[in-house]
Design an enzyme around this catalytic site. Sequence first.
Site, PDB file in Angstrom:
ATOM      1  N   ALA A 149      14.589  14.130  52.620  1.00 44.48           N
ATOM      2  CA  ALA A 149      16.010  13.770  52.530  1.00 44.48           C
ATOM      3  C   ALA A 149      16.550  14.070  51.139  1.00 44.48           C
ATOM      4  O   ALA A 149      17.637  14.644  50.994  1.00 44.48           O
ATOM      5  CB  ALA A 149      16.207  12.295  52.871  1.00 44.48           C
ATOM      6  N   TYR A 150      15.806  13.676  50.119  1.00 41.45           N
ATOM      7  CA  TYR A 150      16.284  13.865  48.750  1.00 41.45           C
ATOM      8  C   TYR A 150      16.364  15.347  48.404  1.00 41.45           C
ATOM      9  O   TYR A 150      17.356  15.807  47.819  1.00 41.45           O
ATOM     10  CB  TYR A 150      15.360  13.130  47.779  1.00 41.45           C
ATOM     11  CG  TYR A 150      15.938  12.978  46.396  1.00 41.45           C
ATOM     12  CD1 TYR A 150      16.977  12.090  46.156  1.00 41.45           C
ATOM     13  CD2 TYR A 150      15.451  13.723  45.328  1.00 41.45           C
ATOM     14  CE1 TYR A 150      17.516  11.947  44.888  1.00 41.45           C
ATOM     15  CE2 TYR A 150      15.979  13.588  44.061  1.00 41.45           C
ATOM     16  CZ  TYR A 150      17.015  12.692  43.842  1.00 41.45           C
ATOM     17  OH  TYR A 150      17.556  12.560  42.588  1.00 41.45           O
ATOM     18  N   CYS A 151      15.331  16.105  48.777  1.00 40.83           N
ATOM     19  CA  CYS A 151      15.353  17.545  48.489  1.00 40.83           C
ATOM     20  C   CYS A 151      16.503  18.236  49.217  1.00 40.83           C
ATOM     21  O   CYS A 151      17.194  19.082  48.642  1.00 40.83           O
ATOM     22  CB  CYS A 151      14.019  18.174  48.884  1.00 40.83           C
ATOM     23  SG  CYS A 151      12.643  17.749  47.795  1.00 40.83           S
ATOM     24  N   SER A 153      19.323  16.954  50.183  1.00 41.51           N
ATOM     25  CA  SER A 153      20.615  16.565  49.613  1.00 41.51           C
ATOM     26  C   SER A 153      20.855  17.231  48.270  1.00 41.51           C
ATOM     27  O   SER A 153      21.970  17.678  47.964  1.00 41.51           O
ATOM     28  CB  SER A 153      20.696  15.043  49.477  1.00 41.51           C
ATOM     29  OG  SER A 153      19.797  14.550  48.497  1.00 41.51           O
ATOM     30  N   LYS A 154      19.819  17.334  47.442  1.00 40.12           N
ATOM     31  CA  LYS A 154      20.009  17.913  46.111  1.00 40.12           C
ATOM     32  C   LYS A 154      20.120  19.434  46.168  1.00 40.12           C
ATOM     33  O   LYS A 154      20.862  20.042  45.386  1.00 40.12           O
ATOM     34  CB  LYS A 154      18.877  17.476  45.176  1.00 40.12           C
ATOM     35  CG  LYS A 154      18.943  16.005  44.794  1.00 40.12           C
ATOM     36  CD  LYS A 154      20.262  15.655  44.111  1.00 40.12           C
ATOM     37  CE  LYS A 154      20.304  14.225  43.610  1.00 40.12           C
ATOM     38  NZ  LYS A 154      21.564  13.902  42.918  1.00 40.12           N
TER      39      LYS A 154
END
Length: 299
Positions: A149-151, A153-154
């Site tokens: 999720a973080y990857c 989104s970034k």
Amino acid sequence: MNGTLHGQVAVVTGAARGVGALLARHLRRRGAQLALVGLEPDELAKVADELDAGYWTADVTDGAAMTRVAEEIADRYGRIDVVVANAGIATGGPFTDADPAAFDRVIEVNLLGSVATARAFLPALIRSRGYYLQIASLAALTPAPMMAAYCASKAGVEAFAHSLRAEVGHRGVKVGVAYLSWTDTDMVRGADQDDVLRELRSRLPWPANRTYPLEPAVARIADGVQRRSAHVYAQWWLRGMQAVRGYLPSLIGVVGPREVRRVEPRFRATAGTRRGLVGAGGLADERLRESATRSAARR
């Protein structure tokens, strides 16, 4: 107060703590007037009082609220010169075991919240020929298992900012992307409370396997704001990642399965103890959504 940002008005989202709060302090020391945006009114008020700044409580994913905040800030200060889209949250662990609401919320806040921030503030930045800085991450440069999720989104906000730069450059607006590796914030400390995730991170190759102090990282970002840089690297070695990023997905596709296979039994054993969002900022976001759910139920 003298400085190269003297007389400029800077907006920082996610300003209640961590990178946002410290960046606000740096920008104030360089002469900027500040408008702080975040979810935690008590924490925001402390930072705002220290810096003689205005503050607004808002969820960056609420487009109508962000538009209202942008208009109120412009009315109060007469102009907006800098906007730093810093608000962000994180979750970790296997995608197949992830809480769908927490996973989706990371993408909503980090990516769509940045889109809503840009949409709300770009009219003022066009008028001032200002600067928009998107806070991204090492996660935008390289994929990582247990951080889908973080990857996602970034990587998304990096692509969004690069696209935006090409669209608004002719109107005098400069757009930058800031990259940070693991930095000593509530978010990283929260992730490290998970023993398995902490061990996986410790096995990353140097220099990606260490946690970096917050102060010098934020000082580099503040330098980037002063220069209105297209790329800002909070740790010196991140610049070099740009040259090799094309090779990293294949490399991680080979190495990652071996590491995940090694720790998978421990992930399964601890699945029930792994909550949704990490860190104090994640907890604040969860409380906001719980409050909104209760309010809707009472109607």
